[in-house]
Design a protein around this motif. Structure first.
Motif, mmCIF file in Angstrom:
data_model
loop_
_atom_site.group_PDB
_atom_site.id
_atom_site.type_symbol
_atom_site.label_atom_id
_atom_site.label_comp_id
_atom_site.label_asym_id
_atom_site.label_seq_id
_atom_site.Cartn_x
_atom_site.Cartn_y
_atom_site.Cartn_z
ATOM 1 N N GLY A 102 9.886 -3.592 3.702
ATOM 2 C CA GLY A 102 10.458 -4.664 4.198
ATOM 3 C C GLY A 102 11.784 -4.621 3.467
ATOM 4 N N LYS A 103 13.086 -5.045 4.152
ATOM 5 C CA LYS A 103 14.313 -5.188 3.421
ATOM 6 C C LYS A 103 14.989 -6.497 3.711
ATOM 7 N N LEU A 104 15.018 -7.517 2.542
ATOM 8 C CA LEU A 104 15.711 -8.881 2.681
ATOM 9 C C LEU A 104 17.008 -8.630 2.574
ATOM 10 N N MET A 105 17.975 -8.379 3.714
ATOM 11 C CA MET A 105 19.175 -8.252 3.666
ATOM 12 C C MET A 105 20.288 -9.788 3.945
ATOM 13 N N GLY A 106 19.251 -10.665 4.152
ATOM 14 C CA GLY A 106 20.155 -12.134 4.303
ATOM 15 C C GLY A 106 19.530 -13.354 3.524
ATOM 16 N N GLU A 107 20.359 -14.057 2.827
ATOM 17 C CA GLU A 107 19.715 -15.191 1.981
ATOM 18 C C GLU A 107 18.775 -15.964 3.043
ATOM 19 N N GLY A 108 17.678 -16.372 2.426
ATOM 20 C CA GLY A 108 16.847 -17.191 3.002
ATOM 21 C C GLY A 108 15.807 -16.776 3.849
ATOM 22 N N GLY A 109 15.760 -15.321 3.614
ATOM 23 C CA GLY A 109 14.734 -14.715 4.560
ATOM 24 C C GLY A 109 13.372 -14.665 3.686
ATOM 25 N N GLU A 110 12.496 -14.759 4.649
ATOM 26 C CA GLU A 110 10.933 -14.601 4.144
ATOM 27 C C GLU A 110 10.259 -13.500 4.608
ATOM 28 N N ALA A 111 9.355 -12.792 3.805
ATOM 29 C CA ALA A 111 8.777 -11.836 4.454
ATOM 30 C C ALA A 111 7.186 -11.981 3.823
ATOM 31 N N ILE A 112 6.177 -11.724 5.057
ATOM 32 C CA ILE A 112 4.870 -11.856 4.638
ATOM 33 C C ILE A 112 4.206 -10.574 5.086
ATOM 34 N N CYS A 113 3.632 -10.048 4.159
ATOM 35 C CA CYS A 113 2.888 -8.465 4.538
ATOM 36 C C CYS A 113 1.556 -8.732 3.904
ATOM 37 N N ASN A 114 0.682 -8.894 4.937
ATOM 38 C CA ASN A 114 -0.792 -8.853 4.499
ATOM 39 C C ASN A 114 -1.456 -7.740 5.098
ATOM 40 N N GLY A 115 -2.642 -7.375 4.464
ATOM 41 C CA GLY A 115 -3.464 -6.339 5.045
ATOM 42 C C GLY A 115 -4.943 -6.534 5.036
ATOM 43 N N LEU A 116 -5.687 -5.748 5.640
ATOM 44 C CA LEU A 116 -7.122 -5.662 5.408
ATOM 45 C C LEU A 116 -7.527 -4.258 5.629
ATOM 46 N N TYR A 117 -8.228 -3.690 5.048
ATOM 47 C CA TYR A 117 -8.707 -2.544 5.225
ATOM 48 C C TYR A 117 -10.257 -2.553 4.867
ATOM 49 N N LEU A 118 -11.055 -1.972 6.092
ATOM 50 C CA LEU A 118 -12.551 -1.912 5.804
ATOM 51 C C LEU A 118 -12.908 -0.463 6.190
ATOM 52 N N LEU A 119 -13.482 0.179 5.071
ATOM 53 C CA LEU A 119 -13.751 1.507 5.167
ATOM 54 C C LEU A 119 -15.005 1.902 4.918
ATOM 55 N N ASN A 120 -15.475 2.927 5.499
ATOM 56 C CA ASN A 120 -16.940 3.338 5.223
ATOM 57 C C ASN A 120 -16.675 5.016 5.348
ATOM 58 N N GLU A 121 -18.197 5.617 5.550
ATOM 59 C CA GLU A 121 -18.090 7.118 5.392
ATOM 60 C C GLU A 121 -17.433 7.543 4.443
ATOM 61 N N LYS A 122 -16.534 8.699 4.863
ATOM 62 C CA LYS A 122 -15.634 9.277 3.773
ATOM 63 C C LYS A 122 -14.126 8.937 4.383
ATOM 64 N N GLN A 123 -13.980 7.770 4.769
ATOM 65 C CA GLN A 123 -12.489 7.485 5.298
ATOM 66 C C GLN A 123 -11.712 7.345 3.967
ATOM 67 N N HIS A 124 -10.377 7.733 4.072
ATOM 68 C CA HIS A 124 -9.417 7.362 3.298
ATOM 69 C C HIS A 124 -8.309 6.656 3.762
ATOM 70 N N PHE A 125 -7.922 5.841 3.048
ATOM 71 C CA PHE A 125 -6.546 4.944 3.678
ATOM 72 C C PHE A 125 -5.963 4.500 2.613
ATOM 73 N N ASP A 126 -4.461 4.634 2.648
ATOM 74 C CA ASP A 126 -3.409 4.417 1.980
ATOM 75 C C ASP A 126 -2.461 3.524 2.518
ATOM 76 N N THR A 127 -2.316 2.551 1.481
ATOM 77 C CA THR A 127 -1.162 1.639 1.852
ATOM 78 C C THR A 127 -0.001 1.762 1.041
ATOM 79 N N HIS A 128 1.195 2.049 1.583
ATOM 80 C CA HIS A 128 2.476 1.898 0.594
ATOM 81 C C HIS A 128 3.323 0.909 0.845
ATOM 82 N N LEU A 129 3.209 -0.211 0.310
ATOM 83 C CA LEU A 129 4.291 -1.354 0.820
ATOM 84 C C LEU A 129 5.345 -1.150 -0.425
ATOM 85 N N PHE A 130 6.429 -1.588 0.264
ATOM 86 C CA PHE A 130 7.815 -1.518 -0.578
ATOM 87 C C PHE A 130 8.453 -2.862 -0.057
ATOM 88 N N MET A 131 8.865 -3.758 -0.872
ATOM 89 C CA MET A 131 9.454 -5.018 -0.667
ATOM 90 C C MET A 131 10.943 -4.992 -1.475
#
Lengths: 252, 397, 486
Positions: free
Chosen positions: B233-262
């Protein structure tokens, strides 16, 4: 038959003995108050009755409605009609109050062999009970106690009691942190629930609550023991004289 | 418009140079993509037979990487909203947001042949979300999908990207989505990842916010053997608002990666991030949330939280919340927790007559539900509530 | 507990770096440069046994295969390792002094300026209750209270003496916590370390006084590579203090130390550091590169290792005092205050590696950044699959003073057991103008107000320090932040 019969109850937490021989009998319809200074073991007693496993009962016997409480774990005691209004109700984000209550009410009904309430019946029940406690609708939609003010949490506890219709309601310092208006609402809610079958155990530090919910018996608890029992006038006596004379008698 | 072929050539040479990332790189330390790197993918196309449920009036359906006009419905779109194929895009800003130094973005830029292009003019309000549905069941295929969403000044708009795969099929989705939210725009972006649990899924989502713009992203991950979301997320103007939510539900041998950059580039912006994960069996989650507050970004208010619930022995979590702050008048916090269910809450439920097994199920659902509760769109939320319930039932059963 | 010497800590309240003096003393140095022969020569001069020489040589060869780490958030030009001298000893040390009377009076004067009580008169007067081992450049020059400690079976003295007098203990423990292959700087240290402190607390002994090492770099163009090895045997307890200063020089000087701690069953080690190496001038000229590897091994059940550090000096700090919690129920703690001002850079934190059952760790880190400084917390909490019921709590707070500095937080949380409970929190704050105004209104000037607020911010860490160190730390904080608020 007594509703609650406590004989020589000893209990400890983390290896420290807190309750050192409590004897207490509560008959159906009676309101008992336990008063005492901080650290006398009042909250320990309510948690031991409710079945909190952090507290260990080391000696004695508790009969509730003819059942030995040793045989029942916390949720079974609740279903059997023992209700604890917490001093610090916990917040559970993510579960709405409504959903939570419906699960609780139906668990109790199942235990008693009654039919499950469907969504419509349940809403009717809510409508019937909520006015007593002056609860805003949005609090019912919100997650359990999350973002509630201190007063709202306490009202929510009494509202839950109204919904679950227990045989014994234990109020653990429900009056603490309440202003006079909130105290009146909470007390009115409790008084409305009083009946010849239902008993209450009020645990409090101050006499103030007892102006609103008038007890049949007052017990003074110090250092894990009940040191004096009397009528409602005992509360006034304590208010005037304090606990000092009691605390002095036995070192910690 | 940029010369596409030039962009592709450049991207191809970047990819050539970078290759697939290895675990020696800081950003890929915990996610090994060699299984993907060692595989060959074909370009053969076939139609997909995968069920889907439209979550709004308007939807685009992509079958194994190709737009299917027959299955889509964009008839009767209100004036001022254009929805179509990325190949027919008309926006100079295409490709200007996505990180050109990422191998996955480079591969996508070099190879993409389909995706959605959405343009919302100024001052438009649309209640119903546009649903972008990507169906996949072609074994051995690679789908380089490219989306561009641009929302005009003061407009309110929501979009759902949903990736659905047939269980048992193995393929590679490599998506890139660029979102431009102009001044005073409100954009809700939902991403539902339900790929096959034998598939690879990678997506880079880049959003740029103008003045007083509000952008929200809700990323739900259930599928893929190996998956990763790179969200910036790139906040380039004043007064901006960013909401980044996430939910990961994993089983077996799943591999899940989140890279978040604000990226807080200017003053007076807020960002809120709530990421939760429930891990069962031998699954593994990686969460890296970086908040950068640049020197000019005074009065920034940034909050990030990552909470994980481990249901079984063998499940693993790597959590790396990061704060990088160069401005002094800011309020930034992050938190991470990993643990079992709250014993005190369980006791409270018990005192109300709810037995521990039921209590655990309720609290587990409640844990996940906190993320769903933040979603504004009722149909999306309801749909996800059902998916979460199903998942939890499977896990506890 | 108070050290009454006029020249001791009072001098610390002065504003400039007070330890910038150079002691005029003849030293015996090796010419700059590093190869296998230099490593062997260091070992020869120290009359070391062959196994140690060979250990050093192995480390040297491994070092030549390594690249300096680049992941830390610090920037500096590459170090020319061939331009450094790897051995500098005060000359008379070759015939080691038998008592303090034989120690060069210049040296004693130096330590007096630093406020380190080494003189016998202080011992006799009962002023000092701290046993001190002082390391000047690379060599340990004096140890006080040795006799008193010996009666309890405590071995405390220079590393070189330990190699001579207790080779079996050194051999048994050296490199078992920080192996010679550990990392670039630790490997370099393993090859060329010249001295340091050694301490062994026998079974069941509670060390009755604080043990302390004072490090000082004096010679120019010297790297200082000390090695500290501290062992607390079953049921033992020790509190250990470490302080550091260096003269003011325009060149950067490298300090790459290694500290290894071993705590056996039921043992406790408390290790406190006040690091005040020369930080360089306002423009970033000169100063110490403090690249240190510190690690403790809770080897036995119910053991505990606690690190407390106050880092105010050095141009660059790169250090992560860590705990490997192997014994069941073992406890690791890390309390840190890191202050950077002007052009200083710090990348510091800890690692808590949970291996045993019911292990717990606490991390409290306070980073304060002013001027154009960069201050990063970097910490790892790892819970291995074997670590049932592991608990960690981490709190990392940053404070920024001024808008040209940076504060960064990089935790790495790596959980492999479902019964673990791990909590990490981080916040960033600034000193509020309203807070300063409130203090001003009560009669404090702005600098005093900042000092007060900053000390409040660091309170949780200071309370972990032994009394006299806490006082020193508070004063140092004031000096470091001098001039940071306009």
């Amino acid at each position: 038959m007594a509703l609650l019969d406590i004989k020589n109850l000893h209990a400890s937490v983390a290896g420290n003995d807190i309750l050192k021989g409590i004897n207490l009998t509560i008959n159906p319809g009676e309101v008992h108050a336990i008063m005492g200074p901080n650290g006398s073991g009042k909250s320990t007693l309510s948690n031991v009755l409710a079945g909190n496993e952090i507290y260990e009962k080391t000696e004695g016997e508790i009969l509730f409605d003819g059942k030995n409480l040793d045989d029942l774990v916390a949720h079974e005691r609740a279903r059997a009609g023992l209700f604890l209004a917490f001093q610090y109700p916990i917040e559970i984000p993510g579960i709405s109050n409504m959903y939570f209550l419906k699960a609780a009410v139906n668990a109790g009904r199942e235990y008693r062999g009654e039919e499950q309430l469907d969504a419509m019946d349940f809403i009717d029940l809510i409508e019937e009970k909520k006015n007593v406690m002056n609860l805003r609708d949005d609090l019912l939609e919100r997650a359990v106690n999350s973002g509630f003010s201190g007063g709202e949490k306490k009202r929510n506890e009494i509202f839950q009691m109204a919904m679950l219709e227990p045989k014994l309601g234990i109020l653990d310092e429900t009056d603490s942190g309440l202003d006079i208006d909130a105290l009146r609402i909470v007390s009115d809610g409790v008084n409305a629930l009083r009946s010849p079958e239902r008993s209450f155990l009020l645990i409090t530090h101050y006499q103030r609550l007892l102006d609103y919910i008038v007890p049949d018996f007052v017990h003074v608890m110090v250092h894990g023991k009940i040191v004096k029992t009397g009528g409602k006038e005992l509360a006034l006596e304590l208010e005037n004289e304090g606990y000092a004379s009691w605390v002095g008698e036995e070192g910690p | 418009m940029n010369d596409l072929q030039q962009m592709r050539d450049k991207a191809a040479s970047v990819f050539e140079q970078l290759g697939f990332p290895t675990t020696r790189e800081e950003l890929w330390r915990f996610t090994d993509v060699s299984a993907l790197a060692n595989q060959e993918f074909s370009n053969d196309w076939s139609p997909a037979s995968v069920d889907f449920l439209p979550l709004g009036e308007f939807y685009l359906v992509f079958e194994n990487g190709k737009l299917s006009p027959e299955k889509s419905n964009i008839g009767g779109l209100p004036e001022g909203i254009k929805v179509g194929s990325i190949m027919d895009r008309a926006d100079d800003r295409f490709g200007t947001l996505a990180d050109t130094q990422s191998a996955f973005v480079a591969a996508n830029t070099a190879c993409f042949s389909e995706g959605a292009f959405i343009e919302v003019a100024d001052g438009i309000e649309l209640d119903s979300p546009i649903h972008l549905i990507y169906l996949a069941d072609a074994d051995g295929a690679a789908f380089h999908l490219r989306n561009l969403i641009s929302v005009g000044v003061g407009s309110t708009f929501s979009v759902v990207e949903e990736y659905i795969g047939t269980p048992g099929t193995a393929y590679w989705t490599n998506a890139v989505t660029e979102v431009f939210a102009a001044d005073n725009a409100t954009v809700d972006h939902y991403k539902i990842q339900r790929e096959s649990k034998t598939a690879f899924h990678f997506q880079t989502l880049e959003a740029q916010l103008g003045k007083n713009a509000v952008f929200s992203n809700h990323a739900i991950a259930l599928g893929a053997a190996l998956g990763r979301n790179d969200i910036r997320g790139k906040l380039m103007g004043e007064g901006g608002e960013a909401i980044c939510n996430g939910l990961y539900l994993l089983n077996e041998k799943q591999h899940f990666d989140t890279h978040l950059f604000m990226d807080h580039a200017v003053a007076n912006c807020n960002s809120h991030e709530l990421y939760k994960g429930i891990l069962d069996e031998k699954s593994k989650a990686v969460f890296c949330g970086r908040i950068l507050v640049r020197q000019d970004a005074q009065q920034t208010d940034a909050v990030q939280s990552n909470r994980n619930l481990l249901l079984s022995r063998g499940a693993k979590v790597h959590s790396l919340p990061q704060l990088e702050i160069y401005a002094d008048d800011v309020k930034c916090t992050h938190g991470a927790t990993i643990g079992e269910l709250d014993e005190v809450a369980l006791y409270y439920l018990q005192t109300r007559g709810i037995d521990p097994a039921r209590g655990k199920a309720m609290l587990t659902y409640a844990f996940a539900n906190e993320v769903l509760n933040e979603m504004k769109s009722t149909p999306v939320r309801t749909y996800l509530e059902n998916l979460v319930h199903e998942w939890l039932e499977k896990v506890s059963g | 507990m108070k050290i009454e010497d006029e020249n001791s800590f009072d001098g610390l309240t002065d504003k400039e770096y007070k330890y910038g003096f150079v002691t005029d003393i003849e030293s015996d140095s090796l010419p700059p440069g590093l190869d296998e022969n230099v490593v062997r020569e260091i070992s020869r001069r120290k009359e070391e046994p062959e196994w140690l020489t060979e250990w050093r040589v192995k480390a040297y060869h491994h070092w030549t295969t390594l690249e300096p780490p680049t992941w830390a958030k610090v920037e500096f030009p590459p170090i020319d390792y061939q331009a450094l001298s790897y051995y500098s000893a005060p000359k008379q040390k070759i015939d080691a002094p038998k008592s303090l009377d034989e120690v060069d009076p210049e040296l004693l004067e130096t330590y007096k300026k630093l406020g380190i009580p080494l003189g016998e008169q202080e011992v006799l007067a009962g002023v000092a209750t701290v046993a001190v081992d002082a390391v000047f450049d690379s060599v340990s020059v004096a140890t006080t209270f040795k006799k008193n400690l010996e009666e309890l079976g405590i071995i405390f003295g220079s590393f070189s003496d330990a190699v001579k007098d207790h080779p079996e203990l050194v051999k048994q423990y050296l490199g078992t916590v920080v192996p010679y292959k550990d990392n670039y700087y630790a490997t370099l240290n393993s090859a060329v370390f010249s001295d340091g402190s050694f301490c062994y607390i026998p079974k069941g002994v509670r060390c009755p006084m604080e043990l302390s090492t004072y490090f000082r770099i004096n010679a120019a163009n010297t790297g200082q590579f000390e090695r500290t090895l501290l062992i607390a045997d079953e049921g033992a307890y020790v509190s250990y203090l470490e302080g550091c200063t260096a003269p003011q020089r325009d060149e950067n000087q490298l300090h790459a130390a290694v500290v290894e701690l071993v705590a056996h069953k039921d043992a406790q080690i408390k290790y406190s550091t006040v690091q005040n190496w020369y930080p360089g001038d306002k423009e970033g000229k000169g100063g110490i590169y403090n690249f240190v590897t510190k690690r403790g091994h809770c080897r036995g059940d119910n053991s505990k290792i606690s690190w407390t550090q106050v880092e105010t000096g050095s141009a660059i700090t790169w250090k992560y005092p860590s705990c490997i919690l192997k014994g069941d129920n073992s406890v690791g703690e890390f309390y840190s205050v890191a202050v950077t001002n002007n052009m200083q850079q710090a990348d510091t934190g800890t690692k808590m590696i949970h291996i045993g059952k019911n292990t717990s760790s606490t991390i409290i880190s306070k980073g304060i950044s002013a001027g154009k400084a960069q201050n990063a917390y970097r910490g790892m909490v790892k819970v291995a699959e074997t670590a049932e019921n592991a608990r960690n709590f981490s709190q990392c707070d940053s404070m920024l003073i001024g808008d040209r500095c940076g504060a960064h937080t990089f935790p790495y949380i790596d959980i492999n057991n479902p019964t673990a409970q791990v909590e990490h929190e981080a916040t960033t704050t600034k000193i509020g103008e309203d807070q300063i105004f409130y203090c001003n209104q009560r009669g404090l000037d702005t600098e005093e107000a900042v000092g007060l607020i900053v000390n409040g911010f660091c309170k949780e860490v200071f309370k972990e320090l032994p009394m006299e160190f806490a006082v020193e730390a508070q004063k140092l904080l004031g000096i470091t932040l001098e001039g940071s608020v306009g």
